[in-house]
Design a protein around this motif. Structure first.
Motif, PDB file in Angstrom:
ATOM      1  N   VAL A 155     -96.980   7.121  25.010  1.00  0.00           N
ATOM      2  CA  VAL A 155     -96.002   6.520  24.103  1.00  0.00           C
ATOM      3  C   VAL A 155     -96.187   5.007  24.064  1.00  0.00           C
ATOM      4  CG1 VAL A 155     -93.544   6.046  23.764  1.00  0.00           C
ATOM      5  CG2 VAL A 155     -94.302   8.360  24.334  1.00  0.00           C
ATOM      6  N   ILE A 156     -96.352   4.409  25.240  1.00  0.00           N
ATOM      7  CA  ILE A 156     -96.530   2.957  25.311  1.00  0.00           C
ATOM      8  C   ILE A 156     -97.825   2.549  24.626  1.00  0.00           C
ATOM      9  CG2 ILE A 156     -96.874   0.994  26.864  1.00  0.00           C
ATOM     10  CD1 ILE A 156     -95.099   2.437  28.885  1.00  0.00           C
ATOM     11  N   MET A 157     -98.911   3.265  24.911  1.00  0.00           N
ATOM     12  CA  MET A 157    -100.197   2.932  24.313  1.00  0.00           C
ATOM     13  C   MET A 157    -100.135   3.010  22.791  1.00  0.00           C
ATOM     14  SD  MET A 157    -102.591   2.176  26.595  1.00  0.00           S
ATOM     15  CE  MET A 157    -104.172   2.686  25.962  1.00  0.00           C
ATOM     16  N   THR A 158     -99.480   4.055  22.290  1.00  0.00           N
ATOM     17  CA  THR A 158     -99.354   4.208  20.840  1.00  0.00           C
ATOM     18  C   THR A 158     -98.542   3.068  20.242  1.00  0.00           C
ATOM     19  OG1 THR A 158     -99.510   6.613  21.002  1.00  0.00           O
ATOM     20  CG2 THR A 158     -98.522   5.713  18.995  1.00  0.00           C
ATOM     21  N   SER A 159     -97.449   2.701  20.929  1.00  0.00           N
ATOM     22  CA  SER A 159     -96.596   1.621  20.436  1.00  0.00           C
ATOM     23  C   SER A 159     -97.345   0.305  20.395  1.00  0.00           C
ATOM     24  CB  SER A 159     -95.345   1.491  21.313  1.00  0.00           C
ATOM     25  OG  SER A 159     -94.571   2.668  21.280  1.00  0.00           O
ATOM     26  N   LEU A 160     -98.234   0.097  21.362  1.00  0.00           N
ATOM     27  CA  LEU A 160     -99.012  -1.137  21.418  1.00  0.00           C
ATOM     28  C   LEU A 160    -100.173  -1.134  20.429  1.00  0.00           C
ATOM     29  CD1 LEU A 160     -99.250  -1.703  25.292  1.00  0.00           C
ATOM     30  CD2 LEU A 160     -97.920  -3.055  23.662  1.00  0.00           C
ATOM     31  N   GLY A 161    -100.490   0.033  19.892  1.00  0.00           N
ATOM     32  CA  GLY A 161    -101.643   0.126  19.009  1.00  0.00           C
ATOM     33  C   GLY A 161    -102.951   0.247  19.757  1.00  0.00           C
ATOM     34  N   GLY A 162    -102.863   0.591  21.051  1.00  0.00           N
ATOM     35  CA  GLY A 162    -104.063   0.742  21.863  1.00  0.00           C
ATOM     36  C   GLY A 162    -104.508  -0.561  22.507  1.00  0.00           C
ATOM     37  N   ILE A 163    -105.429  -0.454  23.464  1.00  0.00           N
ATOM     38  CA  ILE A 163    -106.020  -1.612  24.136  1.00  0.00           C
ATOM     39  C   ILE A 163    -107.522  -1.554  23.886  1.00  0.00           C
ATOM     40  CG2 ILE A 163    -106.369  -2.819  26.328  1.00  0.00           C
ATOM     41  CD1 ILE A 163    -103.842  -1.501  27.372  1.00  0.00           C
ATOM     42  N   PRO A 164    -108.063  -2.417  23.038  1.00  0.00           N
ATOM     43  CA  PRO A 164    -109.487  -2.354  22.710  1.00  0.00           C
ATOM     44  C   PRO A 164    -110.409  -2.365  23.932  1.00  0.00           C
ATOM     45  CG  PRO A 164    -108.379  -3.763  21.154  1.00  0.00           C
ATOM     46  CD  PRO A 164    -107.355  -3.404  22.195  1.00  0.00           C
TER      47      PRO A 164
END
Length: 259
Positions: A210-219
């Motif tokens: 959920v957090i990763m999706t909210s952040l838009g991912g971490i390149p």
């Protein structure tokens, strides 16, 4: 040969220095030769080689306790690193944030820095040098509306305050910079995931998603380690960064989109 980076004999106050990025910063500053004072509500069992004062910085009396200790133990401060921060606000969006929850977020994430600056920067101005580092967050730019609106707002306020402070005190010899981490990989920074999991009735792994999706991912493909954040703070506090002031330094694995 002079080491590339040293903080030898610098007097440093680091708040929030008993866990996560704060603890990593305390350890690195100590190893680089600084005299370190740190603070938390309770003294950890494994803290060695640094001065410690037990205080609650969300209160004015706690700030006074720390300031008095800095003057008593070190005779002043050369480097002030405000790492203290976090959130206990419930998920549920803006409607879940009562006045009490808003006050908690600002009392933890904004006012301790403001109050410590007000007490300690005059001494830096008098000695003609000093460094203030405010640890903010990319949440000031990318708030998670379900759970971090209050925290993000407090960090955004700290960003704006820091900009104004830098313009005022940099001409007087005091550098002010901001370090804005993204997601940091340590248990102390993963409370949000635990809280989301509990409140939503999902697994910890799903909450991370959920957090990763909210952040838009971490390149970069991973969160930052506490030690990596500490490395950036130490560089900015050192003479290697002597001409850097008024700036924000993001360490987030590329999470915040840039042009």
């Amino acid at each position: 040969m002079t080491p590339f980076l040293t903080l030898k004999d610098r007097r440093a106050l680091i708040t929030g220095g008993t866990s996560g990025a704060g603890a990593a910063t305390v350890a690195l500053f100590r190893d680089l030769g600084a005299q370190v004072l740190t603070t938390a509500r309770k003294r950890p069992a494994d803290l060695t080689g640094v001065a410690f004062v037990e205080a609650d910085l969300t209160t004015t009396s706690g700030v006074r306790t720390v300031v008095d200790a800095a003057h008593r133990d070190f005779g002043g401060i050369d480097i002030l690193v405000n790492v203290l921060g976090g959130s206990s606000a419930p998920s549920g969006g803006f409607a879940a944030l009562t006045d009490e929850e808003w006050e908690k977020e600002f009392n933890l994430n904004f006012f301790p820095a403001v109050r410590l600056d007000r007490e300690l920067i005059p001494g830096m101005i008098e000695q003609g040098s000093g460094v203030v580092i405010h640890v903010t967050s990319i949440q000031g730019r990318l708030p998670l509306p379900e759970a971090t609106t209050g925290y993000a707002s407090a960090k955004a306020a700290l960003n704006t305050y820091s900009k104004g402070l830098s313009k005022e005190v940099s001409p007087k010899g005091v550098r002010v910079v901001r370090v804005s981490p993204g997601w940091i990989a340590n248990p102390g920074a993963n409370g949000l995931a635990l809280r989301i999991a509990e409140e939503a009735g999902i697994s910890y792994g799903a909450a991370i998603g959920v957090i990763m999706t909210s952040l838009g991912g971490i390149p970069l493909g991973r969160p930052a380690a506490p030690e990596e954040v500490a490395d950036l703070i130490a560089f900015l506090a050192s003479d290697r960064a002597a001409s850097i002031t008024g700036t924000e330094h993001i360490i987030d694995g590329g999470t915040v989109p840039v042009a």
